[in-house]
Design an enzyme around this catalytic site. Structure first.
Site, PDB file in Angstrom:
ATOM      1  N   LYS A 109      -2.968 -99.455  -8.277  1.00 21.90           N
ATOM      2  CA  LYS A 109      -2.167-100.470  -8.945  1.00 21.90           C
ATOM      3  C   LYS A 109      -1.196-101.176  -8.012  1.00 21.90           C
ATOM      4  CE  LYS A 109      -1.924 -99.066 -13.672  1.00 21.90           C
ATOM      5  NZ  LYS A 109      -1.993-100.367 -14.321  1.00 21.90           N
ATOM      6  N   GLU A 487     -14.734 -91.741 -32.225  1.00 21.19           N
ATOM      7  CA  GLU A 487     -14.135 -93.081 -32.038  1.00 21.19           C
ATOM      8  C   GLU A 487     -15.119 -94.252 -32.020  1.00 21.19           C
ATOM      9  OE1 GLU A 487     -11.258 -93.166 -28.792  1.00 21.19           O
ATOM     10  OE2 GLU A 487     -10.679 -91.094 -29.147  1.00 21.19           O
ATOM     11  N   HIS A 697     -16.656 -89.156 -14.370  1.00 22.27           N
ATOM     12  CA  HIS A 697     -16.919 -90.463 -13.764  1.00 22.27           C
ATOM     13  C   HIS A 697     -18.249 -90.516 -13.039  1.00 22.27           C
ATOM     14  CE1 HIS A 697     -12.592 -90.449 -14.448  1.00 22.27           C
ATOM     15  NE2 HIS A 697     -12.791 -91.711 -14.720  1.00 22.27           N
ATOM     16  N   CYS A 729     -11.191 -87.263 -19.515  1.00 18.94           N
ATOM     17  CA  CYS A 729     -11.355 -88.257 -20.580  1.00 18.94           C
ATOM     18  C   CYS A 729     -12.406 -89.293 -20.193  1.00 18.94           C
ATOM     19  CB  CYS A 729     -10.030 -88.957 -20.823  1.00 18.94           C
ATOM     20  SG  CYS A 729      -9.406 -89.832 -19.394  1.00 18.94           S
TER      21      CYS A 729
HETATM   22  N1  GLN Z   1      -9.055 -90.694 -26.886  1.00 17.45           N
HETATM   23  C1  GLN Z   1      -9.461 -91.644 -25.879  1.00 17.45           C
HETATM   24  C2  GLN Z   1     -10.913 -91.432 -25.469  1.00 17.45           C
HETATM   25  O1  GLN Z   1     -11.367 -90.302 -25.436  1.00 17.45           O
HETATM   26  C3  GLN Z   1      -8.601 -91.518 -24.659  1.00 17.45           C
HETATM   27  C4  GLN Z   1      -8.893 -92.601 -23.694  1.00 17.45           C
HETATM   28  C5  GLN Z   1      -8.123 -92.502 -22.394  1.00 17.45           C
HETATM   29  O2  GLN Z   1      -7.756 -91.437 -21.984  1.00 17.45           O
HETATM   30  N2  GLN Z   1      -7.909 -93.575 -21.720  1.00 17.45           N
HETATM   31  O3  GLN Z   1     -11.597 -92.389 -25.145  1.00 17.45           O
HETATM   32 ZN    ZN Z   2      -7.488 -90.416 -20.292  1.00 15.13          ZN
END
Ligand code: GLN
Ligand code: ZN
Length: 757
Positions: A109, A487, A697, A729
């Site tokens: 960033k 989600e 990733h 995540c």
């Molecule tokens: N709950 C979100 C997901 O699993 C968290 C996203 C993130 O950490 N940027 O996509």
């Molecule tokens: Zn995250």
């Protein structure tokens, strides 16, 4: 010389033309000559916009195919060895993006913006040498177009300060190799014209500098100023105050200093010194990183304050930073409500504001023709309409915030956790995920079609529910213990909530460059925030009804919502955060009343909001923690609150994280080994922690043995009673074929470790 000024202009193009052509070139659908052609067209169009708006100081070399820091590395010959043998655009884009054999350079960033630069990789034994071709070319292009531009370059101290040494030395240890190249650059530039203005960007001066860097400022700017007599150097700073550097720069022969008066009010303290030094001030007074229409009269009043200390003819009126950080033009916002649009101003519109402010400040209202008077009047009317609009000011929200009592959760953590362990019945090393599951093409299309009205609400809901069913069946089959709904209904973790809150606006074309060809379109908060109705309850309730296991609900936290939006400038961020937090706390309450036992409030961007200056950190932490706590204060003792953050470097902020008092925090650790986790142990962190045990990733599926090993390493740092097991995540960015075997292995690994202990 002239009196108004733009630090830099966005380059991606008003229709993201640069993105389109770059991506085609990368896909080998176009030759590089096409990219060059589009680039020239964009540069010319952007010069024309600025020229037409009456801007006197227009930049060249603010353009870049990818990033200006990367351009600077190329200019200095700072090419990491693995790219040897490559040339020109192949070299440039390999450095930016990697290729089959070579990894890309790191990206990070740019200060506290959402722009990312390519981090220079420096070592002592590279042959640094000057390549000024890009700069010379852009200068000549501008001249050919009929403009005499200033030349933007990134300053040597910022360049070094933002780079990393891969041979273990100190970045400033290379000072002696770099400075002669800057001198050579200025000598080269001096031959371009009878006199040239060079803007040297040193935003690093707005951070807390150690004495070593401070001691380099004077020699650097003495040397650079003496490189050529026909160059006027403007040292430009932005995003914060630059008091310490300014006090030194006034004693060098530079021509001017650029200071940001919007994000660094303390710069007012430097005015006396500047006045005495006889230097010119480039006064950043029109917001370069937000989208609100400037209040011309207010800005002129601010300039009046400056002019009470120094001669107004030595003051240039400028954007606060490069307009790169704001969207392009309102021209394409065809769908936006006219009232709302009238409060906004993107880069192109800001040019007009700078010119108008400058004219009013320097020449007075007497100098205005009838058209200009009309513009001024329209600006006043727009600002009054914003100040008084019923759409912005919601009394009930304001009163609720004003009357907030102390917001602590029921029970201390130690009590809560005992209760929860028995009520929720989860084991040590409980397994879960961070919320999302792979977003398939069908899911994306369904969401899009529903938005466009091509899919009925009923069909849309059926489709989402069937996807939730799939996610639940999958998690049960894999043997995960705490489930999530996946989600599918969310396109973006901030936008999804923004769309359901009053006070939030969305643009059609408000793209801002994030890195390379990638742009983001942040939503904007224009008014008091309230929640007309529950936002997630039906989905989560549905998901919970489909399983006997515990369903963890997902919300985005107030600090993250704030940090990833354009925020109104007529209220303190702290106040806005409280309003969002109240809306989230209502959601938490509705969820628990609907029978949900675990709620995760993501604060992915908590760290991003940290101020550049240490002196301001305490205040930020105080209101950010308060906002998070407010958002979950409605949770009963038996409701478990999780949070999640997308990093693991907590060394400096661990006490703050602890103060948030979440029952469980999941973090991204897989790529940073367990070294960084030690801090949790060192400070005696009590709450539970879920370090990501594998990196999502990469498409690679980690083996059971690997994950067993990883868990055992974690157990060396934290006791099993405190640990949760989850991946990093971002599962939504992976394919089911990759997620499935990885999670099966993760669950298996936990089983093995549990049996062993
Ligand atoms: N709950 C979100 C997901 O699993 C968290 C996203 C993130 O950490 N940027 O996509
Ligand atoms: Zn995250």
């Amino acid at each position: 010389m002239s009196k108004n000024y733009v630090i830099g202009f966005p380059r991606i193009g008003e229709q993201r033309e640069l993105k389109a052509v770059l991506e085609k070139y990368w896909a080998k659908e176009l030759p590089f000559s096409e990219v060059n052609a589009v680039a020239l067209e964009l540069k010319q169009r952007h010069w024309e916009y600025q020229n037409d708006a009456g801007i006197d100081c227009i930049s060249c070399n603010d353009f870049s195919f990818y990033d200006n820091m990367l351009d600077t590395s190329v200019m200095l010959g700072a090419i990491p060895k693995r790219f040897k043998g490559l040339q020109n655009e192949s070299l440039y884009f390999a450095m930016a993006r990697g290729d089959k054999e070579r990894t890309a350079m790191e990206m990070t960033k740019w200060f506290n913006t959402n722009y990312h630069y390519i981090v220079p990789e420096l070592e002592a034994d590279i042959l640094y040498k000057l390549d000024a071709n890009k700069i010379i070319r852009e200068y000549k292009e501008a001249k050919a177009f009929g403009i005499t531009p200033k030349i933007n370059i990134i300053g040597p101290l910022t360049y070094l300060g933002l780079s990393k040494r891969i041979d273990g030395g100190d970045v400033y240890g290379l000072y002696g190799k770099i400075i002669p190249l800057y001198v050579e650059l200025l000598e080269t530039i001096s031959t371009l014209d009878s006199s040239v203005v060079v803007q040297i960007d040193e935003p690093i001066f707005t951070k807390d500098l150690d004495t070593k860097v401070l001691s380099l400022i004077k020699p650097t700017y003495d040397t650079l100023s003496n490189a050529a007599q026909n160059i006027n150097i403007i040292v430009s700073t932005y995003f914060e105050h630059a008091k310490e550097a300014t006090a030194i720069l006034v004693h060098t022969p530079i021509f001017a200093i650029g200071l940001d008066f919007l994000y660094g009010e303390e710069n007012f303290d430097s005015l006396e010194l500047l006045a005495q030094s006889g230097k010119t001030l480039v006064a950043g007074v029109v917001d370069g990183r937000n989208i609100w229409k400037n209040d011309i009269e207010k800005t002129v009043a601010l300039l009046g304050k400056i002019a009470s200390v120094m001669l107004s003819e030595r003051v240039y009126v400028s954007s606060s930073c490069s307009l790169l950080h704001t969207p392009f033009t309102l021209k394409y916002e065809e769908k936006m409500d006219a009232g709302l649009k009238n409060w906004l101003s993107y880069a192109v519109e800001k040019l007009g504001e700078i010119a108008l402010v400058s004219q009013l400040f320097h020449e007075g209202k007497e100098s205005f023709n009838s058209y200009e008077l009309e513009l001024l009047h329209a600006n006043k009317v727009a600002n009054i309409s914003r100040q008084t609009s019923a759409r912005i000011h919601d009394k009930s929200v304001q009163e609720r915030v004003a009357n907030l009592a102390i917001f602590e959760r029921e029970g201390a953590f130690e009590e809560r956790i005992k209760l929860k362990k028995s009520l929720l019945g989860y084991k040590n090393l409980a397994t879960t995920t961070i919320g999302s599951f792979p977003q398939t093409q069908e899911i994306r299309s369904a969401r899009n079609d529903y938005k466009k009205g091509l899919l009925s609400q009923e069909s849309y809901e059926l489709e989402m529910k069937s996807y939730i069913d799939t996610c639940i069946a999958f998690q049960e089959e894999v043997g995960l213990e705490i489930l999530v709904h996946g989600e599918p209904e969310r396109n973006d973790m901030v936008e999804y909530f923004g769309e359901q809150l009053n006070g939030y606006g969305f643009s059609q074309n408000g793209w801002v460059q994030s890195y390379g060809s990638r742009c983001v379109k942040p939503p904007f908060i224009y008014g008091d925030i309230s929640r007309p109705k529950p936002m997630t309850v039906d989905w989560i309730k549905y998901a919970q009804s489909k399983t006997q296991k515990i369903m963890k609900a997902m919300l985005t936290g107030p600090v993250t919502i704030l940090n990833w939006s354009f925020v109104r400038d007529d209220k303190q961020r702290e106040e806005v955060a409280k309003q969002i937090a109240l809306a989230i706390s209502d959601e938490v309450d509705d969820l628990q009343n609907a029978g949900i036992k675990i709620i995760q409030v993501d604060e992915a961007a908590f760290k991003e909001g940290y101020p550049l200056r240490k002196e301001k950190i305490v205040a930020y932490e105080k209101w950010a923690v308060a906002a998070f706590k407010l958002s979950v204060c409605s949770a009963h003792e038996q409701t478990q609150i999780h949070t999640h953050m997308c990093y693991s470097e907590f060394n400096n902020i661990i006490k703050t994280i602890e103060a948030m008092d979440a029952d469980v925090i999941s973090i991204e650790t897989a790529r940073s080994d367990n070294r960084l986790l030690k801090i949790f142990k060192e400070v005696g962190y009590k709450q539970e922690v879920g370090p990501g045990i594998y990196d999502i990733h990469s498409p690679r599926v980690p083996s059971v043995a690997e994950m067993v090993c990883q868990i055992e390493h974690l157990l060396e740092v934290l006791p099993k009673e405190q640990l949760w097991i989850n991946p990093d995540c971002g599962l939504k960015t992976r394919k089911w074929e990759e997620v499935k075997p990885s999670l099966i292995n993760m669950v298996e690994a936990v089983k093995i470790v549990r049996e062993r202990s």
